[in-house]
Write a protein that holds these residues in place. Structure first.
Motif, PDB file in Angstrom:
ATOM      1  N   VAL A  80     -49.525  31.274  -8.771  1.00 35.23           N
ATOM      2  CA  VAL A  80     -49.651  31.952 -10.075  1.00 35.23           C
ATOM      3  C   VAL A  80     -48.190  32.248 -10.772  1.00 35.23           C
ATOM      4  O   VAL A  80     -48.158  32.415 -11.680  1.00 35.23           O
ATOM      5  N   GLU A  81     -47.186  32.492  -9.616  1.00 35.62           N
ATOM      6  CA  GLU A  81     -45.983  32.970 -10.336  1.00 35.62           C
ATOM      7  C   GLU A  81     -45.089  31.893 -10.901  1.00 35.62           C
ATOM      8  O   GLU A  81     -43.984  31.890 -11.155  1.00 35.62           O
ATOM      9  N   ASP A  82     -45.803  30.600 -10.800  1.00 41.04           N
ATOM     10  CA  ASP A  82     -45.001  29.560 -11.545  1.00 41.04           C
ATOM     11  C   ASP A  82     -45.498  29.441 -12.973  1.00 41.04           C
ATOM     12  O   ASP A  82     -44.902  28.553 -13.648  1.00 41.04           O
ATOM     13  N   GLU A  83     -46.465  30.540 -13.465  1.00 36.45           N
ATOM     14  CA  GLU A  83     -46.636  30.531 -14.675  1.00 36.45           C
ATOM     15  C   GLU A  83     -45.464  30.649 -15.651  1.00 36.45           C
ATOM     16  O   GLU A  83     -44.539  31.646 -15.348  1.00 36.45           O
ATOM     17  N   ALA A  84     -45.104  29.709 -16.425  1.00 34.27           N
ATOM     18  CA  ALA A  84     -43.907  29.929 -17.389  1.00 34.27           C
ATOM     19  C   ALA A  84     -43.866  28.796 -18.379  1.00 34.27           C
ATOM     20  O   ALA A  84     -44.699  28.000 -18.646  1.00 34.27           O
ATOM     21  N   ASP A  85     -42.760  28.944 -19.290  1.00 34.63           N
ATOM     22  CA  ASP A  85     -42.678  27.890 -20.162  1.00 34.63           C
ATOM     23  C   ASP A  85     -41.377  26.856 -19.426  1.00 34.63           C
ATOM     24  O   ASP A  85     -40.602  27.563 -18.834  1.00 34.63           O
ATOM     25  N   TYR A  86     -41.467  25.586 -19.410  1.00 30.88           N
ATOM     26  CA  TYR A  86     -40.988  24.611 -19.006  1.00 30.88           C
ATOM     27  C   TYR A  86     -40.336  23.621 -19.992  1.00 30.88           C
ATOM     28  O   TYR A  86     -40.907  23.434 -20.837  1.00 30.88           O
ATOM     29  N   TYR A  87     -38.824  23.586 -19.956  1.00 29.97           N
ATOM     30  CA  TYR A  87     -38.146  22.748 -20.945  1.00 29.97           C
ATOM     31  C   TYR A  87     -37.231  21.776 -20.325  1.00 29.97           C
ATOM     32  O   TYR A  87     -36.508  22.108 -19.197  1.00 29.97           O
ATOM     33  N   CYS A  88     -37.508  20.567 -20.745  1.00 29.07           N
ATOM     34  CA  CYS A  88     -36.580  19.486 -20.332  1.00 29.07           C
ATOM     35  C   CYS A  88     -35.441  19.427 -21.223  1.00 29.07           C
ATOM     36  O   CYS A  88     -35.449  19.815 -22.381  1.00 29.07           O
ATOM     37  N   TYR A  89     -34.357  18.975 -20.796  1.00 26.59           N
ATOM     38  CA  TYR A  89     -32.832  18.935 -21.432  1.00 26.59           C
ATOM     39  C   TYR A  89     -32.362  17.373 -21.015  1.00 26.59           C
ATOM     40  O   TYR A  89     -32.437  17.108 -20.130  1.00 26.59           O
ATOM     41  N   SER A  90     -31.683  17.144 -22.194  1.00 22.99           N
ATOM     42  CA  SER A  90     -30.792  15.786 -22.063  1.00 22.99           C
ATOM     43  C   SER A  90     -29.887  15.774 -22.966  1.00 22.99           C
ATOM     44  O   SER A  90     -29.969  16.684 -24.063  1.00 22.99           O
ATOM     45  N   THR A  91     -29.260  14.596 -23.345  1.00 23.91           N
ATOM     46  CA  THR A  91     -28.650  14.206 -24.306  1.00 23.91           C
ATOM     47  C   THR A  91     -28.760  12.922 -25.115  1.00 23.91           C
ATOM     48  O   THR A  91     -29.656  12.008 -24.301  1.00 23.91           O
ATOM     49  N   ASP A  92     -28.396  12.615 -26.192  1.00 27.74           N
ATOM     50  CA  ASP A  92     -28.603  11.340 -26.520  1.00 27.74           C
ATOM     51  C   ASP A  92     -27.626  10.390 -26.001  1.00 27.74           C
ATOM     52  O   ASP A  92     -26.886  10.563 -25.136  1.00 27.74           O
ATOM     53  N   SER A  93     -27.825   8.871 -26.396  1.00 29.13           N
ATOM     54  CA  SER A  93     -27.102   8.019 -25.586  1.00 29.13           C
ATOM     55  C   SER A  93     -25.533   8.109 -25.804  1.00 29.13           C
ATOM     56  O   SER A  93     -24.922   7.597 -25.025  1.00 29.13           O
ATOM     57  N   SER A  94     -25.274   8.747 -26.720  1.00 25.95           N
ATOM     58  CA  SER A  94     -23.757   9.183 -26.994  1.00 25.95           C
ATOM     59  C   SER A  94     -23.236   9.991 -25.883  1.00 25.95           C
ATOM     60  O   SER A  94     -21.925  10.417 -25.784  1.00 25.95           O
ATOM     61  N   GLY A  95     -23.920  10.990 -25.605  1.00 26.25           N
ATOM     62  CA  GLY A  95     -23.721  12.274 -24.854  1.00 26.25           C
ATOM     63  C   GLY A  95     -23.325  13.501 -25.886  1.00 26.25           C
ATOM     64  O   GLY A  95     -22.980  14.689 -25.195  1.00 26.25           O
ATOM     65  N   ASP A  96     -23.317  13.303 -27.129  1.00 22.61           N
ATOM     66  CA  ASP A  96     -22.742  14.220 -27.837  1.00 22.61           C
ATOM     67  C   ASP A  96     -23.701  15.144 -28.235  1.00 22.61           C
ATOM     68  O   ASP A  96     -23.430  16.491 -28.552  1.00 22.61           O
ATOM     69  N   HIS A  97     -25.084  14.830 -28.536  1.00 23.53           N
ATOM     70  CA  HIS A  97     -25.917  15.802 -29.035  1.00 23.53           C
ATOM     71  C   HIS A  97     -26.897  16.230 -27.968  1.00 23.53           C
ATOM     72  O   HIS A  97     -27.507  15.499 -27.162  1.00 23.53           O
ATOM     73  N   ARG A  98     -26.829  17.681 -27.661  1.00 23.79           N
ATOM     74  CA  ARG A  98     -27.544  18.143 -26.504  1.00 23.79           C
ATOM     75  C   ARG A  98     -28.699  18.844 -27.158  1.00 23.79           C
ATOM     76  O   ARG A  98     -29.052  19.447 -28.150  1.00 23.79           O
ATOM     77  N   VAL A  99     -30.074  18.410 -26.446  1.00 23.28           N
ATOM     78  CA  VAL A  99     -31.546  18.409 -26.958  1.00 23.28           C
ATOM     79  C   VAL A  99     -32.198  19.078 -25.929  1.00 23.28           C
ATOM     80  O   VAL A  99     -32.260  18.407 -24.931  1.00 23.28           O
ATOM     81  N   PHE A 100     -32.997  19.835 -26.396  1.00 27.27           N
ATOM     82  CA  PHE A 100     -34.116  20.480 -25.523  1.00 27.27           C
ATOM     83  C   PHE A 100     -35.472  19.917 -25.964  1.00 27.27           C
ATOM     84  O   PHE A 100     -35.632  19.739 -27.234  1.00 27.27           O
ATOM     85  N   GLY A 101     -36.225  19.781 -24.899  1.00 29.36           N
ATOM     86  CA  GLY A 101     -37.810  19.343 -25.262  1.00 29.36           C
ATOM     87  C   GLY A 101     -38.292  20.783 -25.880  1.00 29.36           C
ATOM     88  O   GLY A 101     -37.859  21.615 -25.992  1.00 29.36           O
ATOM     89  N   GLY A 102     -39.471  20.323 -26.693  1.00 32.58           N
ATOM     90  CA  GLY A 102     -40.127  21.498 -27.460  1.00 32.58           C
ATOM     91  C   GLY A 102     -40.590  22.739 -26.434  1.00 32.58           C
ATOM     92  O   GLY A 102     -41.227  23.805 -26.867  1.00 32.58           O
ATOM     93  N   GLY A 103     -41.119  22.287 -24.920  1.00 25.54           N
ATOM     94  CA  GLY A 103     -41.390  23.172 -23.968  1.00 25.54           C
ATOM     95  C   GLY A 103     -42.743  23.162 -23.681  1.00 25.54           C
ATOM     96  O   GLY A 103     -43.701  22.472 -24.781  1.00 25.54           O
ATOM     97  N   THR A 104     -42.922  23.347 -22.452  1.00 26.29           N
ATOM     98  CA  THR A 104     -44.534  23.177 -22.049  1.00 26.29           C
ATOM     99  C   THR A 104     -44.872  24.475 -21.380  1.00 26.29           C
ATOM    100  O   THR A 104     -44.172  24.978 -20.422  1.00 26.29           O
ATOM    101  N   LYS A 105     -46.111  25.135 -21.973  1.00 23.49           N
ATOM    102  CA  LYS A 105     -46.489  26.462 -21.213  1.00 23.49           C
ATOM    103  C   LYS A 105     -47.399  26.063 -20.274  1.00 23.49           C
ATOM    104  O   LYS A 105     -48.392  25.415 -20.416  1.00 23.49           O
ATOM    105  N   LEU A 106     -47.020  26.406 -18.881  1.00 23.17           N
ATOM    106  CA  LEU A 106     -47.883  26.073 -17.738  1.00 23.17           C
ATOM    107  C   LEU A 106     -48.773  27.336 -17.425  1.00 23.17           C
ATOM    108  O   LEU A 106     -48.123  28.425 -17.330  1.00 23.17           O
ATOM    109  N   THR A 107     -49.895  27.012 -17.263  1.00 22.86           N
ATOM    110  CA  THR A 107     -50.757  28.277 -17.019  1.00 22.86           C
ATOM    111  C   THR A 107     -51.344  27.953 -15.776  1.00 22.86           C
ATOM    112  O   THR A 107     -51.819  26.781 -15.342  1.00 22.86           O
ATOM    113  N   VAL A 108     -51.341  28.757 -14.836  1.00 25.63           N
ATOM    114  CA  VAL A 108     -51.992  28.644 -13.515  1.00 25.63           C
ATOM    115  C   VAL A 108     -53.064  29.627 -13.217  1.00 25.63           C
ATOM    116  O   VAL A 108     -52.585  31.168 -13.111  1.00 25.63           O
ATOM    117  N   LEU A 109     -54.293  29.256 -13.459  1.00 23.04           N
ATOM    118  CA  LEU A 109     -55.503  30.256 -13.050  1.00 23.04           C
ATOM    119  C   LEU A 109     -56.822  29.358 -12.752  1.00 23.04           C
ATOM    120  O   LEU A 109     -56.904  28.526 -13.089  1.00 23.04           O
TER     121      LEU A 109
END
Lengths: 108, 121
Positions: free
Chosen positions: A79-108
């Motif tokens: 239950v304590e893992d309920e949270a928003d989870y974001y992935c992060y990476s960069t484009d192929s050049s490494g210059d653009h830092r990008v987050f995913g839109g986020g995933t809301k995890l519900t545990v119940l």
């Protein structure tokens, strides 16, 4: 512009395995990172370099990569893992830092 | 223990200015790139700007170029974000974060607790 795509929500019962995906064209060449953000708190790193777990992060958190898709797996979600989870990476050049839109995890 | 404490947020009118600060402790601040990342209410994370260890290089997301300036004072272990010509869409929690330099790509760890900036008339 580069994008990382995540599902908006994932729901599991306590003790089940939760899987959150993140797709991006540059992921075969760039590491994926995962952040957990609980309500009202700052993001916390839970997976780095695709599959490594920082000290203090429970063993039930794991990461994997297959082609253009990274996956965060929470084995035996609590239950304590309920949270928003974001992935992060960069484009192929490494210059653009990008987050995913986020995933809301519900545990119940 | 690494600590990042942001301050300086508040309510500002459109077109106004604000300066955010981030006080760092528990690590050798001058050895690391630093970043600002923001989160609009109910939205996801967006990287805003970063700065090299000695301040000689800075980079910005396109939406803030020419309006925001990132800077640092290594003697004071502090990071700053000067925000000018603020717009409603700049409303967000602003986090400072240590940017870890890795090959092939950098990442952020840890983060401060954030400071809220609200742009509204």
């Amino acid at each position: 512009s580069y994008e990382l795509t995540q599902p908006p929500s994932v729901s599991v019962s306590p003790g089940q395995t939760a899987r959150i995906t993140c797709s991006g064209d540059a992921l075969p060449k760039k590491y994926a990172y995962w952040y957990q953000q609980k309500s009202g708190q700052a993001p916390v790193l839970v997976i780095y370099e695709d599959s490594k777990r920082p000290s203090g992060i429970p063993e039930r958190f794991s990461g994997s990569i297959s082609g253009t898709m990274a996956t965060l797996t929470i084995s035996g979600a609590q239950v304590e893992d309920e949270a928003d989870y974001y992935c992060y990476s960069t484009d192929s050049s490494g210059d653009h830092r990008v987050f995913g839109g986020g995933t809301k995890l519900t545990v119940l | 223990e690494v600590q990042l404490v942001e301050s300086g947020g508040g309510l500002v009118q459109p077109g106004g200015s604000l300066r955010l600060s981030c006080a760092a402790s528990g690590f050798t601040f001058s050895r690391y790139w630093m970043s600002w990342v923001r989160q609009a209410p109910g939205k996801g994370l967006e990287w805003v700007a970063n700065i090299k260890q000695d301040g000689s290089e800075t980079y910005y997301v396109d939406s803030v170029k020419g309006r925001f300036t990132i800077s640092r004072d290594n003697a004071k272990n502090s990071l700053y974000l000067q925000m000018n010509s603020l717009r409603a869409e700049d409303t967000a929690i602003y986090y400072c974060a240590v940017e870890i330099t890795m090959i092939p790509n950098n990442y952020f760890d840890p983060w401060g607790q954030g400071t809220l900036v609200t742009v509204s008339s």
